[in-house]
Design an enzyme around this catalytic site. Structure first.
Site, PDB file in Angstrom:
ATOM      1  N   GLU A 107       6.416   0.102  52.713  1.00  0.00           N
ATOM      2  CA  GLU A 107       7.599   1.283  52.750  1.00  0.00           C
ATOM      3  C   GLU A 107       6.615   2.878  52.942  1.00  0.00           C
ATOM      4  OE1 GLU A 107       7.570   2.602  48.204  1.00  0.00           O
ATOM      5  OE2 GLU A 107       7.625   0.485  48.281  1.00  0.00           O
ATOM      6  N   ASP A 148      10.804   1.707  55.591  1.00  0.00           N
ATOM      7  CA  ASP A 148      11.598   2.755  55.053  1.00  0.00           C
ATOM      8  C   ASP A 148      12.145   3.686  55.985  1.00  0.00           C
ATOM      9  OD1 ASP A 148      12.556   5.389  53.798  1.00  0.00           O
ATOM     10  OD2 ASP A 148      12.241   4.309  52.050  1.00  0.00           O
ATOM     11  N   GLU A 190      17.374  -3.668  50.101  1.00  0.00           N
ATOM     12  CA  GLU A 190      17.150  -3.009  48.530  1.00  0.00           C
ATOM     13  C   GLU A 190      18.350  -2.107  48.510  1.00  0.00           C
ATOM     14  OE1 GLU A 190      13.706  -1.082  46.147  1.00  0.00           O
ATOM     15  OE2 GLU A 190      13.626  -0.848  48.050  1.00  0.00           O
ATOM     16  N   GLU A 246       5.167  -7.346  45.939  1.00  0.00           N
ATOM     17  CA  GLU A 246       5.528  -6.060  46.762  1.00  0.00           C
ATOM     18  C   GLU A 246       4.503  -4.955  46.563  1.00  0.00           C
ATOM     19  OE1 GLU A 246       8.852  -2.558  47.548  1.00  0.00           O
ATOM     20  OE2 GLU A 246       9.461  -4.781  47.265  1.00  0.00           O
ATOM     21  N   HIS A 250      13.227  -1.194  52.950  1.00  0.00           N
ATOM     22  CA  HIS A 250      12.985  -0.640  51.686  1.00  0.00           C
ATOM     23  C   HIS A 250      14.070   0.734  51.805  1.00  0.00           C
ATOM     24  CE1 HIS A 250      11.080   2.893  49.296  1.00  0.00           C
ATOM     25  NE2 HIS A 250      10.877   1.622  48.511  1.00  0.00           N
ATOM     26  N   ASP A 258       7.292  -5.473  41.947  1.00  0.00           N
ATOM     27  CA  ASP A 258       6.642  -4.304  42.798  1.00  0.00           C
ATOM     28  C   ASP A 258       5.438  -3.550  42.091  1.00  0.00           C
ATOM     29  OD1 ASP A 258       6.181  -2.013  44.306  1.00  0.00           O
ATOM     30  OD2 ASP A 258       8.497  -1.334  44.482  1.00  0.00           O
ATOM     31  N   LYS A 287       9.355  -3.541  38.019  1.00  0.00           N
ATOM     32  CA  LYS A 287       8.015  -2.828  38.295  1.00  0.00           C
ATOM     33  C   LYS A 287       6.993  -3.587  37.413  1.00  0.00           C
ATOM     34  CE  LYS A 287       9.323   0.242  41.062  1.00  0.00           C
ATOM     35  NZ  LYS A 287       8.917   0.646  42.497  1.00  0.00           N
TER      36      LYS A 287
END
Length: 279
Positions: A137, A160, A224, A111, A187, A85, A56
Site C-alpha cells: 500500500e 493503493d 478492502e 499484512e 488496498h 495488519d 489491527k
C-alpha cells in the site's frame, strides 16, 4: 470515460466480473475496546454478510495482540476469513516469532508486517511463513514494486490506487504480479472516489491462478472495504448509497467514468463545518 460515455472498466479492456468480493476493515484500537466492543464489531461484520475481515495488530505487546486476535476468531468462528495488519509494526525477528501464533489462529494473511521498502526481509519472511504475506500500500509506481515482485517477496500484493500512481500505473502492477503468479488485492481507504476507482480496477484483475471456479479470497480477487466512521467516504456523493453491497460483494459501477457523482454542496458544507469546529 465521461468523454466517451463509457465506464473506466471498459476503457481498461472490459470487466472480468460485475461484482467485487470485499472484506471489512475495522477492528482498530480504541479506548476500552477490549473485549466487548471489539467482539461486537466483529460479529456485526459477520451479520452484514462479509466473508472476511481485517484487524489491527502491532501497537501492543505480543501476548496482548494475540489475545485480541484469539477473541475475534472465537467470536466469528472458522468459517469467516480473518486477516491482520501491522502497518510496518515489526522487525523480521519479531514477525517470525508472531507468525507461529497467527498460524494457530487460522489467519489468512499477515499484512505489512515490516518496513514497507525492505523487500529482502519480506522475501525471507515469506519463505519462513506458513500464512500469506502481503503488502504494497505504501509503494509508489512499478519501479518500487519491481524488486518485491521479481524476488517473490509477497504472496499478495496490495497497491493503493491513490499511492501507486493512478489507474494506469495500478494496471501495470497487476500485469507484473500476474506474470509472477502473485495475487493482487487492492488496498482501499479514503473517499467514495477511491472506492469507485478501485472497483473498476478490481474488475479486471485476473484470478490467481487463472481458473474457472475460483474460491473467495484464495483465487478470486477481493478488495478492502473500510467500515469505520468516515464522513469523506460516506457523505460527499450525490446519492445516499453510492454502492450496492450484497452478501459480501460490491457491484462495479456502470455509469460513464468512475460511475460516481460528487455533491459540491455536500463538500462545501463539510468544509464549512470543519472551519466552524476550529473556531
Amino acid at each position: 470515460g465521461k468523454k466517451y460515455n463509457l465506464p473506466v472498466s471498459e476503457l481498461l479492456g472490459g470487466k472480468i466480473r460485475n461484482k467485487i468480493l470485499t472484506y471489512a476493515t475495522g477492528l482498530y484500537y480504541s479506548e476500552n475496546d477490549f473485549p466487548e466492543n471489539l467482539v461486537n464489531e466483529a460479529k456485526f461484520y459477520k451479520e452484514k454478510g462479509f466473508h472476511g475481515m481485517k484487524m489491527k495488530i502491532g501497537a501492543l505487546e505480543l501476548e496482548y495482540d494475540i489475545e485480541r486476535v484469539c477473541e475475534i476468531r472465537k467470536a466469528i468462528g472458522d468459517d469467516i476469513y480473518l486477516m491482520v495488519d501491522a502497518n510496518q509494526g515489526y522487525n523480521l525477528y519479531t514477525a517470525k516469532k508472531l507468525i507461529k501464533k497467527l498460524d494457530e489462529l487460522n489467519i489468512l494473511w499477515f499484512e505489512e508486517p515490516l518496513h514497507a521498502l525492505d523487500w529482502k526481509s519480506y522475501a525471507e519472511l515469506k519463505k519462513f511463513s506458513p500464512i500469506a504475506i502481503s503488502g504494497g500500500e505504501s509503494l509508489r509506481t512499478t519501479s518500487q514494486f519491481k524488486d518485491f515482485l521479481v524476488n517473490q517477496s509477497f504472496d499478495i500484493v496490495q497497491p493503493d490506487i491513490g499511492n501507486v500512481g493512478g489507474i494506469t500505473e495500478f494496471r501495470r502492477v497487476i500485469n507484473m504480479a500476474s506474470a509472477m503468479g502473485i495475487q493482487t488485492i487492492p488496498h482501499v481507504w479514503g473517499s467514495s472516489i477511491m472506492i469507485s476507482a478501485s472497483l473498476h480496477i478490481a474488475s479486471i484483475i485476473p484470478n490467481a491462478p487463472r481458473m474457472n471456479n475460483p474460491q473467495p479470497f484464495l483465487q478470486e480477487p477481493s478488495m478492502e472495504y473500510d467500515r469505520t466512521e468516515n464522513p469523506i467516504r460516506d457523505n460527499i456523493s450525490a446519492t445516499d448509497i453510492p454502492f450496492k453491497f450484497e452478501n459480501g460483494y460490491l457491484d462495479v459501477p456502470i455509469k460513464p467514468g468512475l460511475g460516481i457523482e460528487i455533491s459540491e454542496e455536500k463538500v462545501e458544507q463539510m468544509c464549512t463545518e470543519k472551519q466552524e469546529s476550529k473556531i
